[in-house]
Design an enzyme around this catalytic site. Structure first.
Site, mmCIF file in Angstrom:
data_model
loop_
_atom_site.group_PDB
_atom_site.id
_atom_site.type_symbol
_atom_site.label_atom_id
_atom_site.label_comp_id
_atom_site.label_asym_id
_atom_site.label_seq_id
_atom_site.Cartn_x
_atom_site.Cartn_y
_atom_site.Cartn_z
ATOM 1 N N CYS A 112 0.937 -1.214 0.052
ATOM 2 C CA CYS A 112 0.101 -0.205 0.062
ATOM 3 C C CYS A 112 0.885 1.320 0.018
ATOM 4 O O CYS A 112 0.165 2.282 -0.439
ATOM 5 C CB CYS A 112 -0.925 0.221 1.142
ATOM 6 S SG CYS A 112 -1.980 -1.421 1.062
ATOM 7 N N HIS A 252 -2.523 7.277 3.158
ATOM 8 C CA HIS A 252 -2.930 6.005 2.642
ATOM 9 C C HIS A 252 -4.429 5.931 3.331
ATOM 10 O O HIS A 252 -4.594 6.140 4.562
ATOM 11 C CB HIS A 252 -2.020 4.832 2.967
ATOM 12 C CG HIS A 252 -2.714 3.590 2.790
ATOM 13 N ND1 HIS A 252 -3.253 3.098 1.430
ATOM 14 C CD2 HIS A 252 -2.812 2.360 3.681
ATOM 15 C CE1 HIS A 252 -3.800 1.905 1.393
ATOM 16 N NE2 HIS A 252 -3.456 1.273 2.673
ATOM 17 N N ASN A 282 -10.040 0.640 1.091
ATOM 18 C CA ASN A 282 -8.919 0.386 0.854
ATOM 19 C C ASN A 282 -8.599 -0.073 -0.534
ATOM 20 O O ASN A 282 -8.763 -1.154 -0.715
ATOM 21 C CB ASN A 282 -8.050 -0.366 1.918
ATOM 22 C CG ASN A 282 -6.689 -0.406 1.997
ATOM 23 O OD1 ASN A 282 -5.946 -0.140 0.999
ATOM 24 N ND2 ASN A 282 -6.014 -0.998 2.930
HETATM 25 O O1 UT7 Z 1 -3.556 -1.131 3.972
HETATM 26 C C1 UT7 Z 1 -3.259 -2.077 5.232
HETATM 27 C C2 UT7 Z 1 -4.303 -3.013 5.462
HETATM 28 N N1 UT7 Z 1 -5.024 -3.089 6.562
HETATM 29 C C3 UT7 Z 1 -5.372 -2.025 7.495
HETATM 30 O O2 UT7 Z 1 -4.998 -1.073 7.617
HETATM 31 C C4 UT7 Z 1 -6.177 -2.818 8.581
HETATM 32 C C5 UT7 Z 1 -5.777 -2.108 10.033
HETATM 33 N N2 UT7 Z 1 -6.774 -2.476 11.235
HETATM 34 C C6 UT7 Z 1 -8.127 -2.202 10.945
HETATM 35 O O3 UT7 Z 1 -8.385 -1.346 10.386
HETATM 36 C C7 UT7 Z 1 -9.052 -2.748 12.170
HETATM 37 O O4 UT7 Z 1 -8.050 -3.295 13.157
HETATM 38 C C8 UT7 Z 1 -10.033 -3.648 11.880
HETATM 39 C C9 UT7 Z 1 -11.200 -2.709 11.236
HETATM 40 C C10 UT7 Z 1 -9.607 -4.783 10.751
HETATM 41 C C11 UT7 Z 1 -10.817 -4.235 12.911
HETATM 42 O O5 UT7 Z 1 -11.027 -3.309 13.706
HETATM 43 P P1 UT7 Z 1 -11.185 -3.525 15.332
HETATM 44 O O6 UT7 Z 1 -11.872 -2.267 16.007
HETATM 45 O O7 UT7 Z 1 -9.519 -3.256 15.631
HETATM 46 O O8 UT7 Z 1 -11.912 -4.632 15.624
HETATM 47 P P2 UT7 Z 1 -11.509 -5.953 16.454
HETATM 48 O O9 UT7 Z 1 -10.733 -6.847 15.047
HETATM 49 O O10 UT7 Z 1 -11.051 -5.871 17.627
HETATM 50 O O11 UT7 Z 1 -12.746 -6.751 16.391
HETATM 51 C C12 UT7 Z 1 -13.613 -6.427 17.192
HETATM 52 C C13 UT7 Z 1 -15.057 -7.353 17.088
HETATM 53 C C14 UT7 Z 1 -14.665 -8.829 17.146
HETATM 54 O O12 UT7 Z 1 -15.736 -9.598 17.712
HETATM 55 P P3 UT7 Z 1 -15.676 -9.998 19.357
HETATM 56 O O13 UT7 Z 1 -14.247 -10.828 19.335
HETATM 57 O O14 UT7 Z 1 -15.382 -8.557 20.237
HETATM 58 O O15 UT7 Z 1 -16.662 -10.697 19.836
HETATM 59 C C15 UT7 Z 1 -14.605 -9.335 15.546
HETATM 60 O O16 UT7 Z 1 -14.976 -10.517 15.481
HETATM 61 O O17 UT7 Z 1 -15.630 -7.148 15.949
HETATM 62 C C16 UT7 Z 1 -15.888 -8.530 15.275
HETATM 63 N N3 UT7 Z 1 -15.574 -8.207 13.655
HETATM 64 C C17 UT7 Z 1 -16.989 -7.894 13.090
HETATM 65 N N4 UT7 Z 1 -18.088 -7.798 13.151
HETATM 66 C C18 UT7 Z 1 -19.003 -7.375 12.235
HETATM 67 C C19 UT7 Z 1 -14.823 -8.162 12.921
HETATM 68 N N5 UT7 Z 1 -15.140 -7.736 11.671
HETATM 69 C C20 UT7 Z 1 -16.427 -7.592 11.720
HETATM 70 C C21 UT7 Z 1 -17.336 -7.391 10.713
HETATM 71 N N6 UT7 Z 1 -18.495 -7.099 11.072
HETATM 72 N N7 UT7 Z 1 -16.989 -7.081 9.441
#
Ligand code: UT7
Length: 325
Positions: A112, A252, A282
Site C-alpha cells: 500500500c 493512505h 482501501n
Molecule cells: O493497507 C493496510 C491494510 N490493513 C489495515 O490497515 C487494517 C488495520 N486495522 C483495522 O483497520 C482494524 O483493526 C479492523 C477494521 C481490521 C478491525 O477493527 P477493530 O476495531 O480492531 O476490531 P476487532 O478486530 O478488535 O474486532 C472487534 C469485534 C470482534 O468480535 P468480538 O471478538 O469482540 O466478539 C470481531 O469478531 O468485531 C468483530 N468483527 C466484526 N463484526 C462485524 C470483525 N469484523 C467484523 C465485521 N462485522 N466485518
C-alpha cells in the site's frame, strides 16, 4: 532538478458494493463497518477486468491532463500487488496499450505504500537527468484476492487505479524531500501468498494462518498510526517545514480511525487532510494517487500548494514525501 506532477488521472470500476450488499454475504452490518472503518462502499472490478486494464484508463487521463504523448514517456512505473500476470509486468502491458514505445517499464511492489515509493524512485531518475517524463501508476484489484467469507477483511478493500505523469521542474518545486523504509522482520503481520503453500510451509512462514490474505488488524492499526506520523515528520523536517506548513496531507486510506489517529498525533487540522475512504475502501496502491486526483479536480489542492503524501503497507513498508504541486 526535481520531479513535478504534470498531470493526473484515475479509474474506479463501475460496480459498487455497499455495506448493505455485504450484510447479505457475511455476518456484518453497515453500522459496524461504518463505525470501525469509515467505509460505506467500494468499487469492484468485473471478472474480466484486471489491474493493467484499470492502469491504462487512469494513465490515458493523466497523459491528456499533462498534454504529453505516450511516445514522450521514458519510463512507466506501476505499483501493484495484484498484477494479473507475474510476467510480463503490468507496466509492460500498459506500455503496449498506450503505445509508449520509448518507455522502459517496471512493476514495483511495496504494497500500500507503493505509489509514494514509486514517486520517490521517479524523482531519482529525473534528478539524475536520466529521464524526463515518467508515468507512475498505482493500480490494485484487491477484490480478486479477498476471501469473501472472512468478515474481518472482506469489508475493508476495493479496486481502483490512479496515475500521475512526472516531469522535470526547478529545485524548490516538485518533490522536495522524502523518506521511506521497511521492517521485514514483521512480514507476518500482513501477507498475501502468491504460491499454494503446504501446511508446513505456512507454519514456517511467520505464523501466517491462511493461504489467502492474512492480516493482524490491530497490529497493523498501531503500526500505521505510529509510522505515518513518524515518517511524515521526518520528511517535513528534511524540508525545514512544520506540519502547519502543509496545505493538504494525503494519507493512505486504510481506515478512517487510522487517519483520525494520525490527525490527532500530528496536530493537523482535519480540513487539511484528504479522505475518500467512505466511497472507495482501501484500494492499496491506488489510494494515494486517486486521492490526489480527486482533491485536484475538486479544487481542494491547487498549483503552488505544498502537500504531504504518506503511505504504509505489507512488508512492513512505509514512505512519505513533501511536494509542491
Ligand atoms: O493497507 C493496510 C491494510 N490493513 C489495515 O490497515 C487494517 C488495520 N486495522 C483495522 O483497520 C482494524 O483493526 C479492523 C477494521 C481490521 C478491525 O477493527 P477493530 O476495531 O480492531 O476490531 P476487532 O478486530 O478488535 O474486532 C472487534 C469485534 C470482534 O468480535 P468480538 O471478538 O469482540 O466478539 C470481531 O469478531 O468485531 C468483530 N468483527 C466484526 N463484526 C462485524 C470483525 N469484523 C467484523 C465485521 N462485522 N466485518
Amino acid at each position: 532538478m526535481n520531479a513535478k506532477i504534470a498531470g493526473v488521472g484515475m479509474y474506479l470500476p463501475e460496480r459498487v458494493l455497499t455495506n448493505f450488499d455485504l450484510e447479505k454475504m457475511v455476518d456484518t452490518s453497515d453500522e459496524w463497518i461504518t463505525k470501525r472503518t469509515g467505509i460505506k462502499e467500494r468499487h469492484i472490478t468485473r471478472p474480466d477486468e484486471f489491474a493493467s486494464d484499470m492502469a491504462v484508463i487512469a494513465a490515458k487521463e493523466a497523459l491528456e491532463d499533462a498534454n504529453i504523448k505516450a511516445e514522450e514517456l521514458d519510463l512507466i512505473l506501476v505499483s501493484t500487488i495484484s498484477a494479473e500476470m507475474v510476467s510480463p509486468t503490468a507496466a509492460c502491458l500498459v506500455q503496449k496499450e498506450l503505445g509508449a514505445v520509448n518507455a522502459a517499464a517496471i512493476d514495483m511492489n511495496t504494497a500500500c505504500s507503493g505509489f509514494v515509493s514509486a514517486l520517490i524512485v521517479a524523482q531519482q531518475f529525473i534528478r539524475a537527468e536520466t529521464y524526463r517524463h515518467i508515468l507512475v501508476i498505482g493500480s490494485d484489484t484487491m477484490s480478486k484476492y479477498t476471501d469473501w467469507e472472512d468478515r474481518t477483511s472482506c469489508v475493508l478493500f476495493g479496486d481502483g487505479a490512479g496515475a500521475a505523469v512526472l516531469s522535470p521542474c526547478e529545485d524548490g518545486d516538485g518533490i522536495l524531500t522524502y523518506e521511506m523504509g521497511a521492517d521485514g522482520a514483521r512480514e507476518g503481520v500482513l501477507s498475501i501468498p502468491s504460491l499454494k503453500f503446504s501446511e508446513e510451509d505456512l507454519a514456517r512462514r511467520g505464523g501466517k494462518k491462511k493461504r489467502t490474505f492474512w492480516m493482524d488488524g490491530s497490529e497493523v492499526f498501531k503500526f500505521a498510526v505510529r509510522i505515518m506520523c513518524e515518517s511524515m515528520m521526518r520528511s517535513l523536517q528534511k524540508a525545514g517545514l512544520e506540519i502547519g506548513d502543509l496545505d493538504m496531507l494525503i494519507p493512505h486510506q486504510a481506515n478512517i480511525r487510522i487517519i483520525d489517529g494520525a490527525i490527532k498525533r500530528l496536530g493537523i487540522s482535519p480540513e487539511r487532510v484528504y479522505a475518500n475512504i467512505d466511497r472507495t475502501g482501501n484500494t492499496s496502491s491506488a489510494c494515494v494517487p486517486m486521492a490526489i486526483c480527486e482533491a485536484y479536480r475538486a479544487g481542494k489542492i491547487k498549483k503552488g500548494d505544498t502537500i504531504g503524501l504518506v503511505g504504509f503497507g505489507g512488508g512492513l513498508t512505509w514512505a512519505s514525501l513533501v511536494m509542491k504541486i
